[in-house]
Design a protein around this motif. Structure first.
Motif, PDB file in Angstrom:
ATOM      1  N   ARG A 164     -10.101  10.297   2.005  1.00  0.00           N
ATOM      2  CA  ARG A 164     -11.643   9.388   2.505  1.00  0.00           C
ATOM      3  C   ARG A 164     -10.339   7.822   1.651  1.00  0.00           C
ATOM      4  N   ASP A 186      -9.317   3.095   5.182  1.00  0.00           N
ATOM      5  CA  ASP A 186      -9.099   1.885   5.479  1.00  0.00           C
ATOM      6  C   ASP A 186      -7.761   1.528   5.929  1.00  0.00           C
ATOM      7  N   ASP A 217       1.263  -1.575  -0.008  1.00  0.00           N
ATOM      8  CA  ASP A 217      -0.219  -0.033  -0.307  1.00  0.00           C
ATOM      9  C   ASP A 217       0.534   1.514  -0.147  1.00  0.00           C
ATOM     10  N   ARG A 222      -5.461   1.976  10.272  1.00  0.00           N
ATOM     11  CA  ARG A 222      -5.940   0.671  11.090  1.00  0.00           C
ATOM     12  C   ARG A 222      -5.032  -0.027  12.270  1.00  0.00           C
TER      13      ARG A 222
END
Length: 248
Positions: free
Chosen positions: A192, A196, A179, A199
């Protein structure tokens, strides 16, 4: 929270892990503290030979973010951590979340477990698999009162997973290699789009061992800081720690 961390891998390992051009060698650092220089990885657009490609580069910045709009950093708290849950909305971090996402190479970090009136117990927390990891970070340059530009950064934190929850309720956000591009690509991915990634790490990602209270002192910088100790002995024999932690 992440108030101290370590980067002990050599430059060649950082180059390989983050897919970088050769960088200058640097010594291992076992006790990196806020306000000190930290190594960061940031994305940029390479337009050589008429081709526009996304590339990565390293910089040294001050650990403790100062927003670009700040008049005088002396009037602001030392913001070395930013809560990932609110960073996109907070004035101090909003711009950096949109335009200044970075990766911070690290070998692990220190955290202090508090238990009532007992002296806080420091832990060395490192990836169970070993090797390097990448903290999610924010970058912000600002113009100092003397007219010079100072580059600054902060580490994003999130709630702790169950593995580390017994030590502290917060932990740094880590970004997997797969990522990296998405996190660094501020041109195509708004906050936005990367929410994800903010985390807690998987339960088996970290391992923590109690270490000596010597890590409380910034002047102590050797590899012995990461050697496991008996927790009970530490509480009985060590002096009261001189904590130098800020943020959340």
């Amino acid at each position: 929270m992440c108030g101290r961390f370590s980067l002990t891998s050599p430059a060649e390992a950082v180059e390989s892990y983050f897919d970088l051009d050769p960088i200058e060698p640097f010594p291992p650092r076992y006790n990196i503290a806020p306000s000190q220089p930290i190594l960061i990885v940031m994305g940029y657009t390479d337009r050589r030979a008429g081709v526009s490609e996304t590339a990565r580069q390293v910089r040294l910045v001050r650990w403790g973010l100062v927003p670009s709009w700040a008049k005088n950093p002396a009037d602001m708290p030392l913001m070395f951590n930013a809560r990932s849950e609110t960073a996109a909305d907070k004035p101090a971090f909003r711009g950096a979340m949109r335009h200044g996402r970075i990766l911070i190479p690290a070998s692990g970090f220190y955290e202090w477990r508090r238990n009532g009136n007992e002296r806080p117990q420091p832990y060395w927390i490192s990836p169970a698999r070993g090797g390097l990891i990448a903290f999610a970070g924010l970058y912000s340059p600002f113009m100092a009162p003397d007219g010079s530009e100072v580059e600054t950064g902060a580490i994003l934190t999130t709630r702790a997973n169950e593995t580390l929850g017994a030590i502290h309720h917060r932990m740094p956000v880590t970004i997997p290699q797969a990522d990296f591009d998405r996190w660094l690509d501020v041109r195509n991915y708004e906050p936005r789009h990367i929410a994800d990634l903010l985390r807690p790490a998987d339960e088996d990602f970290w391992r923590g061992v109690p270490v000596s209270a010597e890590v409380n002192k910034v002047a102590n910088m050797g590899p012995e800081l990461q050697e496991a100790v008996e927790e009970v002995e530490l509480r009985e024999k060590s002096p009261a720690p001189q904590m130098e932690l800020f943020g959340s």
